[in-house]
Write a protein that holds these residues in place. Sequence first.
Motif, PDB file in Angstrom:
ATOM      1  N   SER A 173       0.834  -1.210   0.000  1.00  0.00           N
ATOM      2  CA  SER A 173       0.000   0.000   0.000  1.00  0.00           C
ATOM      3  C   SER A 173       0.864   1.253   0.000  1.00  0.00           C
ATOM      4  N   GLU A 174       1.998   1.217   0.684  1.00  0.00           N
ATOM      5  CA  GLU A 174       2.922   2.353   0.670  1.00  0.00           C
ATOM      6  C   GLU A 174       3.537   2.538  -0.709  1.00  0.00           C
ATOM      7  N   PHE A 175       3.912   1.433  -1.341  1.00  0.00           N
ATOM      8  CA  PHE A 175       4.493   1.507  -2.684  1.00  0.00           C
ATOM      9  C   PHE A 175       3.492   2.091  -3.682  1.00  0.00           C
ATOM     10  N   ALA A 176       2.253   1.604  -3.628  1.00  0.00           N
ATOM     11  CA  ALA A 176       1.218   2.036  -4.574  1.00  0.00           C
ATOM     12  C   ALA A 176       0.597   3.374  -4.184  1.00  0.00           C
ATOM     13  N   LYS A 177       0.913   3.843  -2.966  1.00  0.00           N
ATOM     14  CA  LYS A 177       0.363   5.109  -2.456  1.00  0.00           C
ATOM     15  C   LYS A 177      -1.164   5.077  -2.372  1.00  0.00           C
ATOM     16  N   VAL A 178      -1.675   3.944  -1.893  1.00  0.00           N
ATOM     17  CA  VAL A 178      -3.104   3.770  -1.630  1.00  0.00           C
ATOM     18  C   VAL A 178      -3.240   3.130  -0.254  1.00  0.00           C
ATOM     19  N   ASP A 179      -4.457   3.137   0.299  1.00  0.00           N
ATOM     20  CA  ASP A 179      -4.630   2.531   1.614  1.00  0.00           C
ATOM     21  C   ASP A 179      -4.742   1.003   1.499  1.00  0.00           C
ATOM     22  N   GLU A 180      -4.643   0.337   2.636  1.00  0.00           N
ATOM     23  CA  GLU A 180      -4.681  -1.126   2.654  1.00  0.00           C
ATOM     24  C   GLU A 180      -6.021  -1.671   2.163  1.00  0.00           C
ATOM     25  N   ARG A 181      -7.083  -0.939   2.423  1.00  0.00           N
ATOM     26  CA  ARG A 181      -8.405  -1.362   1.947  1.00  0.00           C
ATOM     27  C   ARG A 181      -8.434  -1.426   0.420  1.00  0.00           C
ATOM     28  N   THR A 182      -7.805  -0.445  -0.225  1.00  0.00           N
ATOM     29  CA  THR A 182      -7.733  -0.444  -1.686  1.00  0.00           C
ATOM     30  C   THR A 182      -6.924  -1.636  -2.182  1.00  0.00           C
ATOM     31  N   MET A 183      -5.836  -1.949  -1.493  1.00  0.00           N
ATOM     32  CA  MET A 183      -5.028  -3.110  -1.887  1.00  0.00           C
ATOM     33  C   MET A 183      -5.847  -4.400  -1.791  1.00  0.00           C
ATOM     34  N   ARG A 184      -6.635  -4.528  -0.734  1.00  0.00           N
ATOM     35  CA  ARG A 184      -7.489  -5.718  -0.597  1.00  0.00           C
ATOM     36  C   ARG A 184      -8.512  -5.775  -1.733  1.00  0.00           C
ATOM     37  N   ARG A 185      -9.064  -4.616  -2.085  1.00  0.00           N
ATOM     38  CA  ARG A 185     -10.030  -4.563  -3.186  1.00  0.00           C
ATOM     39  C   ARG A 185      -9.355  -4.925  -4.505  1.00  0.00           C
TER      40      ARG A 185
ATOM     41  N   HIS B  73      -6.891  -6.872  -4.857  1.00  0.00           N
ATOM     42  CA  HIS B  73      -6.677  -8.317  -4.813  1.00  0.00           C
ATOM     43  C   HIS B  73      -7.928  -9.050  -5.298  1.00  0.00           C
ATOM     44  N   LYS B  74      -9.082  -8.605  -4.813  1.00  0.00           N
ATOM     45  CA  LYS B  74     -10.341  -9.265  -5.176  1.00  0.00           C
ATOM     46  C   LYS B  74     -10.785  -8.956  -6.603  1.00  0.00           C
ATOM     47  N   THR B  75     -10.724  -7.694  -7.004  1.00  0.00           N
ATOM     48  CA  THR B  75     -11.281  -7.307  -8.302  1.00  0.00           C
ATOM     49  C   THR B  75     -10.309  -7.452  -9.472  1.00  0.00           C
ATOM     50  N   HIS B  76      -9.013  -7.310  -9.215  1.00  0.00           N
ATOM     51  CA  HIS B  76      -8.031  -7.366 -10.305  1.00  0.00           C
ATOM     52  C   HIS B  76      -7.112  -8.573 -10.216  1.00  0.00           C
ATOM     53  N   GLY B  77      -7.270  -9.353  -9.167  1.00  0.00           N
ATOM     54  CA  GLY B  77      -6.452 -10.554  -9.026  1.00  0.00           C
ATOM     55  C   GLY B  77      -4.999 -10.281  -8.665  1.00  0.00           C
ATOM     56  N   LEU B  78      -4.723  -9.122  -8.095  1.00  0.00           N
ATOM     57  CA  LEU B  78      -3.346  -8.808  -7.706  1.00  0.00           C
ATOM     58  C   LEU B  78      -2.978  -9.544  -6.437  1.00  0.00           C
ATOM     59  N   GLY B  79      -1.757 -10.010  -6.376  1.00  0.00           N
ATOM     60  CA  GLY B  79      -1.259 -10.637  -5.168  1.00  0.00           C
ATOM     61  C   GLY B  79      -1.833 -12.020  -4.915  1.00  0.00           C
ATOM     62  N   PHE B  80      -1.468 -12.553  -3.766  1.00  0.00           N
ATOM     63  CA  PHE B  80      -1.904 -13.894  -3.373  1.00  0.00           C
ATOM     64  C   PHE B  80      -1.897 -13.985  -1.863  1.00  0.00           C
ATOM     65  N   LYS B  81      -2.592 -14.965  -1.344  1.00  0.00           N
ATOM     66  CA  LYS B  81      -2.600 -15.201   0.107  1.00  0.00           C
ATOM     67  C   LYS B  81      -1.515 -16.218   0.428  1.00  0.00           C
TER      68      LYS B  81
END
Length: 95
Positions: free
Chosen positions: A22-34, A36-44
Motif C-alpha cells: 500500500s505504501e508503494f502504490a500510495k493507496v490505503d490497505e483497503r484499496t489493496m485488498r479490493r 486483490h479481489k477485483t483485479h487478481g493482484l497478489g496472493f494469500k
Amino acid sequence: MMTEARKTIAPVGESIGLKAASEFAKVDERTMRRWHKTHGLGFKRGTGHNAPLQFPMLELAAFTWGQQEALEQLRNGNHEHESVAQLRTLLALFS
C-alpha cells in the motif's frame, strides 16, 4: 538518506506484504485488498480467511504504473518478454 518510499521496495523477484504494498502504490490497505479481489493482484500466503496477502513486486509495479503489456505477460508466465525486462530494469532503479 533513504526516503520512506525507497525503504518499502523489495528486490525485483520478491513479494511484499500488504502494508509495504500500500505504501508503494500510495493507496490505503483497503484499496489493496479490493485490488486483490477485483483485479487478481497478489496472493494469500497460507490457507484460511486470515492468511496474509503478499504482492509480487513486478506485478504490483506493472499494475500501479499502468504497464498492461508487462502485467499480461507476467500473468501468462512469460517473464522474459521485453516489456517485463523493461519493467524489471525500471524497478531495479528504485531499489
